[in-house]
Design an enzyme around this catalytic site. Structure first.
Site, short mmCIF file in Angstrom:
data_model
loop_
_atom_site.label_atom_id
_atom_site.label_comp_id
_atom_site.label_asym_id
_atom_site.label_seq_id
_atom_site.Cartn_x
_atom_site.Cartn_y
_atom_site.Cartn_z
CB CYS A 1 -0.98 -0.02 1.18
SG CYS A 1 -0.21 -0.02 2.80
CB CYS B 1 -3.59 1.85 7.15
SG CYS B 1 -3.26 3.35 8.10
NE ARG B 2 -4.45 1.59 1.89
CZ ARG B 2 -4.24 2.29 0.79
NH1 ARG B 2 -5.08 2.18 -0.22
NH2 ARG B 2 -3.19 3.07 0.67
CG ASP C 1 -5.23 5.93 2.52
OD1 ASP C 1 -5.23 5.51 3.69
OD2 ASP C 1 -4.41 6.76 2.08
P1 4NP Z 1 -1.64 2.81 4.15
O1 4NP Z 1 -2.25 4.17 4.76
O2 4NP Z 1 -1.12 3.15 2.78
O3 4NP Z 1 -2.82 1.91 4.08
O4 4NP Z 1 -0.58 2.34 5.10
C1 4NP Z 1 -1.54 5.36 4.82
C2 4NP Z 1 -0.55 5.53 5.77
C3 4NP Z 1 0.12 6.72 5.87
C4 4NP Z 1 -0.20 7.75 5.00
C5 4NP Z 1 -1.18 7.59 4.05
C6 4NP Z 1 -1.85 6.37 3.95
N1 4NP Z 1 0.47 8.99 5.12
O5 4NP Z 1 0.09 9.93 4.40
O6 4NP Z 1 1.42 9.10 5.91
#
Ligand code: 4NP
Length: 154
Positions: free
Chosen positions: A8, A13-14, A124
């Site tokens: 991701c 998170c994902r 997201d």
């Molecule tokens: P992920 O979520 O891609 O599912 O891990 C995010 C984690 C951090 C950020 C954006 C999405 N960020 O902007 O820091």
């Protein structure tokens, strides 16, 4: 023995949920010895961090511990080490496709499309709330089951 990498944006998170849920499904099916499973982020801003507390909590609520994971950024070596590199959304897939080295045999695909034949993103949840994390969990559960079935012809 397929090696599968979930990717991701931040790897907090994902993709930690995708990794943790799929690992749990593979273990439940007693097939852990047949898979290599990992996750990474397109970006490295959160490298070394634990998964987001909300991802840890939703996994825990479903009996899965993902607190041993640590975020890392995707690396060019990953395109040789993994057979299947699954982006959680289309932006991730674009990033992965753009950085894939010539000669790499890895298949880069959108997770829900590869697993369920549904060309949709896992949204997201970073700026969302508990319900958004719960929705990610359930998508990962459905997709993980579909992926395992597809890979084992079960
Ligand atoms: P992920 O979520 O891609 O599912 O891990 C995010 C984690 C951090 C950020 C954006 C999405 N960020 O902007 O820091």
């Amino acid at each position: 023995m397929p090696a599968i990498l979930f990717v991701c944006l931040g790897n907090i998170c994902r993709s930690p949920l995708a990794e943790g849920v799929f690992r749990h499904q593979v273990q439940t099916a007693r097939l852990a010895h047949r898979f290599t499973i990992d996750s990474a982020g397109c970006g490295g801003w959160h490298a070394g961090e634990l998964p987001d507390k909300r991802s840890v909590a939703v996994a825990q609520a479903h009996g899965i511990d993902i607190s041993d994971q640590r975020a890392r950024q995707i690396h060019l070596d990953d395109f040789d080490r993994f057979d299947l590199i699954l982006g959680l959304d289309r932006d991730n897939v674009r990033h992965l496709t753009a950085m894939q080295p010539q000669g790499s045999q890895a298949k880069v695909a959108l997770y829900l499309e590869e697993a369920l034949g549904t060309a949709k993103n896992v949204p997201d949840p970073y700026y969302g709330g508990t319900a958004d994390f719960e929705a990610v969990y359930h998508l990962c559960e459905k997709a993980g089951a579909g992926l395992l079935k597809a890979l084992t012809n079960a």
